[in-house]
Motif scaffolding. Structure first.
Motif, PDB file in Angstrom:
ATOM      1  N   PRO A 121      -2.602  -2.839  -0.885  1.00  0.00           N
ATOM      2  CA  PRO A 121      -2.500  -2.777   0.581  1.00  0.00           C
ATOM      3  C   PRO A 121      -2.800  -4.104   1.265  1.00  0.00           C
ATOM      4  CG  PRO A 121      -3.724  -0.885  -0.273  1.00  0.00           C
ATOM      5  CD  PRO A 121      -3.549  -1.834  -1.412  1.00  0.00           C
ATOM      6  N   ASP A 122      -3.671  -4.937   0.674  1.00  0.00           N
ATOM      7  CA  ASP A 122      -4.046  -6.203   1.296  1.00  0.00           C
ATOM      8  C   ASP A 122      -3.287  -7.380   0.691  1.00  0.00           C
ATOM      9  OD1 ASP A 122      -5.207  -6.051  -1.189  1.00  0.00           O
ATOM     10  OD2 ASP A 122      -7.122  -6.926  -0.578  1.00  0.00           O
ATOM     11  N   TYR A 123      -2.133  -7.133   0.122  1.00  0.00           N
ATOM     12  CA  TYR A 123      -1.399  -8.217  -0.557  1.00  0.00           C
ATOM     13  C   TYR A 123      -1.063  -9.355   0.403  1.00  0.00           C
ATOM     14  CZ  TYR A 123       2.276 -10.690  -3.078  1.00  0.00           C
ATOM     15  OH  TYR A 123       3.027 -11.668  -3.676  1.00  0.00           O
ATOM     16  N   PHE A 137       1.337 -10.599  15.819  1.00  0.00           N
ATOM     17  CA  PHE A 137       0.481 -10.217  16.946  1.00  0.00           C
ATOM     18  C   PHE A 137      -0.374  -8.999  16.601  1.00  0.00           C
ATOM     19  CE2 PHE A 137       4.083 -12.480  18.727  1.00  0.00           C
ATOM     20  CZ  PHE A 137       3.480 -13.358  19.607  1.00  0.00           C
ATOM     21  N   GLU A 138       0.189  -8.078  15.838  1.00  0.00           N
ATOM     22  CA  GLU A 138      -0.563  -6.871  15.484  1.00  0.00           C
ATOM     23  C   GLU A 138      -1.800  -7.215  14.670  1.00  0.00           C
ATOM     24  OE1 GLU A 138       0.148  -2.683  13.052  1.00  0.00           O
ATOM     25  OE2 GLU A 138       1.861  -3.892  13.717  1.00  0.00           O
ATOM     26  N   GLN A 139      -1.657  -8.117  13.694  1.00  0.00           N
ATOM     27  CA  GLN A 139      -2.811  -8.499  12.886  1.00  0.00           C
ATOM     28  C   GLN A 139      -3.789  -9.344  13.685  1.00  0.00           C
ATOM     29  OE1 GLN A 139      -1.129 -10.352   9.378  1.00  0.00           O
ATOM     30  NE2 GLN A 139      -1.207  -8.429   8.251  1.00  0.00           N
ATOM     31  N   ARG A 194       8.038  -6.142   3.131  1.00  0.00           N
ATOM     32  CA  ARG A 194       7.882  -6.194   4.577  1.00  0.00           C
ATOM     33  C   ARG A 194       6.570  -5.523   4.992  1.00  0.00           C
ATOM     34  NH1 ARG A 194      11.177  -9.305   3.725  1.00  0.00           N
ATOM     35  NH2 ARG A 194      13.245  -9.551   4.666  1.00  0.00           N
ATOM     36  N   PRO A 195       5.807  -6.167   5.880  1.00  0.00           N
ATOM     37  CA  PRO A 195       4.641  -5.472   6.466  1.00  0.00           C
ATOM     38  C   PRO A 195       5.122  -4.437   7.467  1.00  0.00           C
ATOM     39  CG  PRO A 195       4.930  -7.619   7.481  1.00  0.00           C
ATOM     40  CD  PRO A 195       5.965  -7.535   6.394  1.00  0.00           C
ATOM     41  N   GLY A 227       0.777  -1.221   0.000  1.00  0.00           N
ATOM     42  CA  GLY A 227       0.000   0.000   0.000  1.00  0.00           C
ATOM     43  C   GLY A 227       0.811   1.274   0.000  1.00  0.00           C
ATOM     44  N   GLU A 228       2.156   1.181   0.044  1.00  0.00           N
ATOM     45  CA  GLU A 228       3.010   2.363   0.057  1.00  0.00           C
ATOM     46  C   GLU A 228       3.982   2.284  -1.116  1.00  0.00           C
ATOM     47  OE1 GLU A 228       4.942   2.967   3.768  1.00  0.00           O
ATOM     48  OE2 GLU A 228       3.196   2.369   4.956  1.00  0.00           O
TER      49      GLU A 228
END
Length: 349
Positions: free
Chosen positions: A111-113, A183-185, A157-158, A54-55
């Motif tokens: 963004p959702d790759y 953990f974040e997701q 990298r996420p 997404g960036e």
């Protein structure tokens, strides 16, 4: 005697605009955990670009003509990454002697790759890629050609927000960011719910399934067949309706929320308001001051009586049964009333 000359026609430089904060290798993880540092000769380091879903990320390309002749350039980008990730943009294909032009290798992915579903044979998902930019120069006068290649690395990298809560030391290890992203997701749905908790507690934005709870929360037990949007307004303003119960203001406000008719606060005359409430005042029977047949008559008085006049537009429906239900519920028990619905007369066609 033949004079030797350089065969290098141009120089090619790649500069990443987003450099990885940590080198993604197992040796770096071992060094960070053990505190050791490896020594020895290292090979040439390839330009490395970090790519976040997404960036956009960019590799700056600089090409300088080092020959005495003008050159025509041709470009080719190859790699083990999907070709739709990359676009090459440049200022042109003609390069005069001593001139420098710039180009950009522009990378972008959805963004959702990383959240997409992949077949079992495609797992584990690949995160590191390698590419090559090939530039071919052609001398239009002599027809001579010169080929130059530059390899580069891409690290997908996420982006982990949890790293912002840790000391900068943990940014030196690439594995830490990817590990925290798991953990974040996992907790992201709960975090998003907490961030938007106000929307769940506002009757105007809450899900339909939460409306009965909000109604019970404010003691709202009105079960009339109303559109859900009308119910939302009534639940949100329940406390104000309670505060003015038994008054003209409270009844008018309740009817406004239930029927959608405007309050008409800017209209002074009660007879012109969309929701008019007219009270009948009289002195009643006063001994010595009443004359039967003139200003009083037996059996004709109706104390504590009022009239409700609704004046909707031609296309505004009014549920009379609903209005009577509201008035019976809100008026004082000793009061009587009449309900009138005045609709505008349509001009004959």
């Amino acid at each position: 005697m033949t004079q030797a000359r350089s065969t290098v026609a141009f120089s090619l430089v790649l500069t990443p605009m987003q450099v990885p904060e940590a080198v993604p290798s197992e040796s770096e993880l071992v060094q960070a955990l053990t505190g050791s540092r490896t020594t020895g000769a290292k090979g040439p380091t390839l330009p490395s670009l970090v790519l976040h879903p997404g960036e956009p990320s960019e590799l700056m390309v600089q090409i300088r003509n080092q020959s005495a002749a003008a050159l025509q350039l041709e470009y080719q980008v190859q790699g083990d990454f999907p070709p739709e990730w990359c676009q090459f943009r440049t200022e042109g294909a003609d390069l005069r002697s001593g001139q420098q032009i710039e180009g950009v290798l522009y990378f972008a992915i959805a963004p959702d790759y990383l959240e997409q579903t992949y077949p079992a044979e495609a797992l584990p998902l690949r995160l590191d890629y390698r590419g090559r930019l090939t530039v071919l120069s052609i001398n239009p006068t002599t027809g001579s050609r010169y080929l130059e290649n530059r390899d580069f690395q891409i690290y997908l990298r996420p982006r982990s927000l949890y790293l912002d809560f840790l000391p900068d030391l943990y940014r030196e290890v690439d594995f830490i960011g990817r590990f925290l992203k798991v953990f974040e997701q996992t907790f992201e749905p709960a975090v998003n719910t907490l961030d938007s908790l106000w929307a769940y507690l506002d009757p105007l934005t809450a899900p339909n399934a939460l409306l009965p709870f909000l109604a019970h929360w404010v003691g709202w037990d009105f079960n009339a067949p109303l559109h859900p949007q009308r119910q939302r307004f009534l639940i949100r303003h329940a406390l104000e309706i309670y505060r003015w119960r038994g008054t003209r203001r409270g009844l008018r406000f309740y009817l406004h929320l239930a029927t959608g008719l405007p309050l008409g606060d800017d209209i002074e005359a009660e007879s012109a308001k969309p929701i008019g409430i007219h009270e009948a005042f009289s002195q009643g029977l006063v001994l010595g001051a009443t004359h039967l047949g003139e200003d009083a008559r037996l059996g004709g008085g109706r104390p504590y009586h009022f009239t409700i006049c609704l004046r909707p537009g031609p296309d505004h429906p009014i549920d009379e049964a609903l209005v009577r239900h509201i008035v019976d519920q809100e008026k004082p028990a000793f009061c009587t009333y009449e309900l009138e619905i005045h609709r505008p007369q349509l001009a004959p066609s």
